[in-house]
Design an enzyme around this catalytic site. Structure first.
Site, mmCIF file in Angstrom:
data_model
loop_
_atom_site.group_PDB
_atom_site.id
_atom_site.type_symbol
_atom_site.label_atom_id
_atom_site.label_comp_id
_atom_site.label_asym_id
_atom_site.label_seq_id
_atom_site.Cartn_x
_atom_site.Cartn_y
_atom_site.Cartn_z
ATOM 1 N N GLU A 234 1.918 3.238 1.208
ATOM 2 C CA GLU A 234 1.872 1.914 0.715
ATOM 3 C C GLU A 234 0.904 1.709 -0.483
ATOM 4 O OE1 GLU A 234 0.709 -0.405 4.384
ATOM 5 O OE2 GLU A 234 2.830 -0.660 4.873
ATOM 6 N N ASP A 313 6.613 -0.335 12.274
ATOM 7 C CA ASP A 313 5.327 -0.752 12.277
ATOM 8 C C ASP A 313 4.897 -1.750 13.081
ATOM 9 O OD1 ASP A 313 3.009 -1.376 10.960
ATOM 10 O OD2 ASP A 313 3.719 -2.445 9.358
ATOM 11 N N GLU A 341 -1.053 -8.267 14.798
ATOM 12 C CA GLU A 341 -0.404 -8.592 13.480
ATOM 13 C C GLU A 341 1.084 -9.136 13.669
ATOM 14 O OE1 GLU A 341 -0.135 -5.113 10.905
ATOM 15 O OE2 GLU A 341 1.067 -6.315 9.366
HETATM 16 C C1 GCV Z 1 -3.885 -1.352 6.904
HETATM 17 C C2 GCV Z 1 1.083 -2.519 7.997
HETATM 18 C C3 GCV Z 1 0.064 -3.731 7.865
HETATM 19 C C4 GCV Z 1 -1.165 -3.468 6.788
HETATM 20 C C5 GCV Z 1 -1.649 -1.924 7.140
HETATM 21 C C6 GCV Z 1 -0.630 -1.017 7.357
HETATM 22 C C7 GCV Z 1 -0.956 0.227 7.895
HETATM 23 O O1 GCV Z 1 1.750 -2.508 6.970
HETATM 24 O O2 GCV Z 1 0.738 -4.862 7.176
HETATM 25 O O3 GCV Z 1 -2.011 -4.633 6.625
HETATM 26 O O4 GCV Z 1 -2.720 -1.374 6.361
HETATM 27 O O5 GCV Z 1 0.235 -1.402 8.320
HETATM 28 O O6 GCV Z 1 -0.850 0.703 8.906
HETATM 29 O O7 GCV Z 1 -1.613 1.031 7.179
#
Ligand code: GCV
Length: 607
Positions: A234, A313, A341
Site C-alpha cells: 500500500e 483484509d 474496521e
Molecule cells: C495500517 C487496511 C487498512 C489500513 C491498514 C492496512 C494494513 O488496508 O484499511 O488502514 O493500514 O490494512 O493492514 O496495513
C-alpha cells in the site's frame, strides 16, 4: 466498565518485577488466601499452581510464569469458574502481540476508542498510571508484546532517534514488570532520512546503518522484542524498489537485530493496490502466496512472517490464508484485527471469538509460532470505545495463550468478571455476544463476497463503492450473476490450498454456503442446498439480520449495565439499528434492481 480487572486496587509504583506484581495482585484479589510464589528460571512463561490440603496455594513458574499463574488463579476465582487443585499451563505461541496503529500526532489509524494511549503532538505522551493498568490488563490474559506505533510509519520513525529513545525506554520500564516487551514499527526506507542515498538491503552502507541503529536502540531498551515491518505494501517502501525479494529485505534487518535477541516481524500484506478493474487476470487474494510461498525456508531464524488471517483484509468472512497452511519451513504469525474496521467501528456489536475459533480449527499445529492482533485500544476511559468490545481483547489473549479455549467459556468468564450480573442476565449477555458476529454478517455483504462497504471509511453499505476502484476488490455483479470463480477453471486461487481444502470448496453444490460467493460466480437463480435461490437467500439473511438486531437491542436494554456503560451501550445500539437498516435495504434493493427477482415472502424491498 473500565475493564475486567476493575475490582483490583491500583498498583503501587514501586512494584518492578513480575513476581512482586503477582504477589500484590494476589493479596488484593484473594485476601486471606495464602499463596507462595516460587520462581523456577527454566519454566520461563509456564506455571504450575497447586492447592494444598490446607487451602493454601503454591505457584511455581518462570520469571513471568509466576505472574501468569497468579492471574490465572485470580481470574478463575473472581469469575466464579471452578478452580481445580492443580492448574498447569504454558503458552502455545511464543509472541502474543498487540499491534497498535498509533501515529505520532496522536491519531490512530482505524482507531475507534479515542486518541492514542502513547503519542500526542508528534511525541511520546502517556499517562504512567494508565500504562501500568494497561500492562496488568494485557498480562492478565497472557499477552507479551506491544508494538506501539503504526505499521504505516507516516512520520520519520522518531522512536529510533536518541531523544525519543529515552522516553521510550521509560515506557518499556513501565511494561517490564508485566512481562510485556515493546516492539517498534520501522520504515524500510529509514536510512534515506539519514543521509544514505538508498535503502537497498544488499547495500553495505544500508546494512551498516541498520546495525548501528539496532545497537543504539537495544542499548536503550535491552529487551525490545524487535521491529515490525510493512514493506512494498500500500505504497510503503520496500525491497522491490531495488529488484530484491522479501527474504533479502527481512534477512538484512534480522542480521542487525540478531545480536540483541530481537526478531523481525515482516508483514505479508503485499498486493497490487493500483489494479485496473478492467484487468481480468489479477486476483488480489492470490497475491500473498505469489509473493512469499516460493521463499519458504529462505528467511533467517529470527524472522517471523506475519500473515493476515484471510487473503483479503479482515472481512467479516474470509477463508484462512493459504500461506498459513503452506509455508512449513518459515516462522509464521497469524494476524487478527481487534479494531473493528470492517466489522462495525466498535459501534455495532461484533464479538470475534466465534470467527477466531473457525480459524484456529484450521490452523496447523506446528509452524505457527506467534499471534498478532491490531489493537482496539485508545484513550477512551473504557479503553475500547464500546464497553462490550473489551470482550475481544480478553478472548484474544486467552486464545493466543491456549488455542483450545472455548468461545462460550471465555465470553462467560469475561462477562462475569466485568459485570457480575445474576446467572440469568449473564447468560443473556453471553448469548447476545456470541450471536453478534453472525448477525452483523447477515445484514452486511452476503455469503463471503465482502467489500460492499463504504470506501475508505469502512462503515455502512455501498455495494459498488469498490467496484471500479484500484484495490482489487470486485464482485462483478450483473443482471444474471455475481462473484468471481476462484477455482481451477477460474482464477486458480483455490489451487493454493492442499487437496482436501480444494475438494471442500471447488464444487458450488457442496461448498459451504457462507463462503459460496468468495469462491464462485453464480446466477441469482442458483439453488442453494436448502432449495432456496441464491437471491432469496440474500434477501432472507438481510431481513433476518435486521430483525435479530432489533431483538438484540431489546435484550441489551433489559440488562442492568452500570453507568456510564449503559448510556454508551444504548446510544450505540441505536446507531447499530440504523446501520443494519441501511445495509438491509441498500443490499436488498441492489440485488432486486439487478435481478428483478421478487422476495418470495413479499417483504418490502424499496425500488
Ligand atoms: C495500517 C487496511 C487498512 C489500513 C491498514 C492496512 C494494513 O488496508 O484499511 O488502514 O493500514 O490494512 O493492514 O496495513
Amino acid at each position: 466498565m473500565k475493564a475486567w480487572l476493575h475490582a483490583l486496587p491500583d498498583l503501587p509504583d514501586s512494584l518492578s518485577t513480575p513476581s512482586a506484581v503477582a504477589a500484590w495482585e494476589l493479596s488484593c484479589a484473594l485476601p486471606g488466601t495464602v499463596v507462595t510464589l516460587n520462581t523456577v528460571p527454566d519454566m520461563a512463561e509456564s506455571y504450575r499452581a497447586e492447592r494444598s490440603a490446607d487451602g493454601s496455594w503454591n505457584i511455581s513458574g518462570g520469571k513471568t510464569g509466576v505472574l501468569y499463574g497468579a492471574y490465572a488463579l485470580i481470574l478463575k476465582s473472581l469469575s466464579g469458574e471452578s478452580v481445580p487443585d492443580v492448574i498447569e499451563s504454558a503458552p502455545k505461541y511464543r509472541l502474543r502481540m498487540i499491534n497498535c496503529w498509533d501515529n505520532a500526532d496522536g491519531s490512530v489509524e482505524r482507531g475507534y476508542s479515542g486518541r492514542s494511549l502513547f503519542f500526542e503532538g508528534g511525541r511520546l505522551d502517556y499517562d504512567p498510571a494508565r500504562m501500568r493498568e494497561l500492562g496488568r490488563l494485557l498480562a492478565s490474559v497472557g499477552l507479551n508484546v506491544l508494538c506501539i506505533n503504526n505499521v504505516n510509519v507516516h512520520f520519520p520513525c522518531q522512536l529510533l532517534l536518541e531523544d525519543y529513545l529515552e522516553q521510550a525506554a521509560q515506557l518499556a520500564d513501565l511494561f517490564r514488570p508485566f512481562g510485556i516487551r515493546l516492539m517498534f514499527s520501522v520504515d524500510f526506507s529509514q536510512p534515506m532520512r539519514h543521509g544514505i542515498p538508498t535503502a537497498d538491503p544488499l547495500d553495505e552502507s544500508v546494512r551498516a546503518w541498520w546495525k548501528e541503529t539496532a545497537d543504539r536502540v537495544w542499548q536503550a531498551i535491552p529487551d525490545l522484542a524487535g521491529f515490525l515491518v510493512k514493506a512494498d505494501s500500500e505504497g510503503r517502501p520496500g525491497p522491490f524498489t531495488y529488484g530484491r525479494n522479501h527474504a533479502d529485505g527481512a534477512n538484512m534487518l534480522a542480521e542487525a537485530v540478531r545480536p540483541h535477541g530481537g526478531v523481525i516481524v515482516w508483514r505479508c500484506f503485499v498486493y497490487n493496490c493500483r489494479q485496473d478493474w478492467r484487468d481480468l487476470k489479477t486476483d488480489r487474494p492470490k497475491a500473498a502466496w505469489e509473493h512469499y510461498a516460493f521463499l519458504d525456508g529462505a528467511f533467517a531464524e529470527n524472522v517471523i512472517l506475519q500473515v493476515k488471517h484471510g487473503p483479503f483484509d479482515f472481512q467479516v468472512r474470509e477463508p484462512l490464508s493459504p500461506l498459513l497452511l503452506g509455508m512449513k519451513h518459515t516462522n509464521l504469525a497469524m494476524e487478527l484485527q481487534l479494531a473493528q474496521e470492517y466489522t462495525g467501528h466498535q459501534i455495532d456489536l461484533y464479538t470475534m471469538i466465534p470467527m477466531w475459533r473457525e480459524l484456529y480449527e484450521e490452523l496447523p499445529a506446528d509452524n505457527i509460532m506467534s499471534i498478532a492482533a491490531v489493537s482496539n485500544l485508545g484513550r477512551d476511559e473504557n479503553y475500547t470505545g464500546h464497553p462490550l468490545a473489551a470482550v475481544n481483547l480478553y478472548t484474544y489473549g486467552r486464545l493466543a495463550w491456549d488455542p483450545d479455549t472455548k468461545a462460550e467459556g471465555a465470553v462467560t468468564a469475561w462477562a462475569r468478571l466485568t459485570y457480575g450480573f445474576t446467572p440469568e442476565d449473564t447468560e443473556k449477555l453471553v448469548t447476545l455476544l456470541l450471536s453478534s458476529r453472525r448477525i452483523y454478517e447477515k445484514y452486511t455483504a452476503p455469503l463471503g463476497i465482502g467489500w460492499m462497504i463504504t470506501p475508505h471509511d469502512h462503515y455502512g453499505p455501498n455495494p459498488s463503492g469498490y467496484e471500479y476502484d484500484l484495490w482489487g476488490t470486485y464482485h462483478k455483479a450483473d443482471r444474471n450473476a455475481i462473484g468471481i470463480d476462484r477455482t481451477a477453471g477460474g482464477t486458480g486461487y483455490l489451487d493454493q490450498y492442499p487437496p482436501e481444502i480444494r475438494r471442500k470448496y471447488e464444487n458450488p453444490a457442496t461448498c459451504p454456503d457462507l463462503l459460496l460467493l468468495f469462491y464462485h460466480r453464480l446466477p441469482y437463480s442458483f439453488r442453494m442446498k436448502d432449495g432456496r435461490t441464491l437471491v432469496q437467500r440474500i434477501y432472507d439473511d438481510h431481513f433476518e439480520g435486521y430483525e435479530e438486531t432489533e431483538r438484540m437491542a431489546e435484550m441489551l436494554k433489559s440488562l442492568p449495565f452500570p453507568s456510564p456503560d449503559r448510556e454508551i451501550i444504548l446510544q450505540r445500539i441505536d446507531m447499530q439499528l440504523h446501520n443494519a437498516r441501511e445495509w438491509r435495504d441498500i443490499i436488498n434493493t441492489f440485488f432486486h434492481r439487478l435481478s428483478g427477482a421478487e422476495d418470495e415472502k413479499g417483504r418490502t424491498i424499496y425500488l
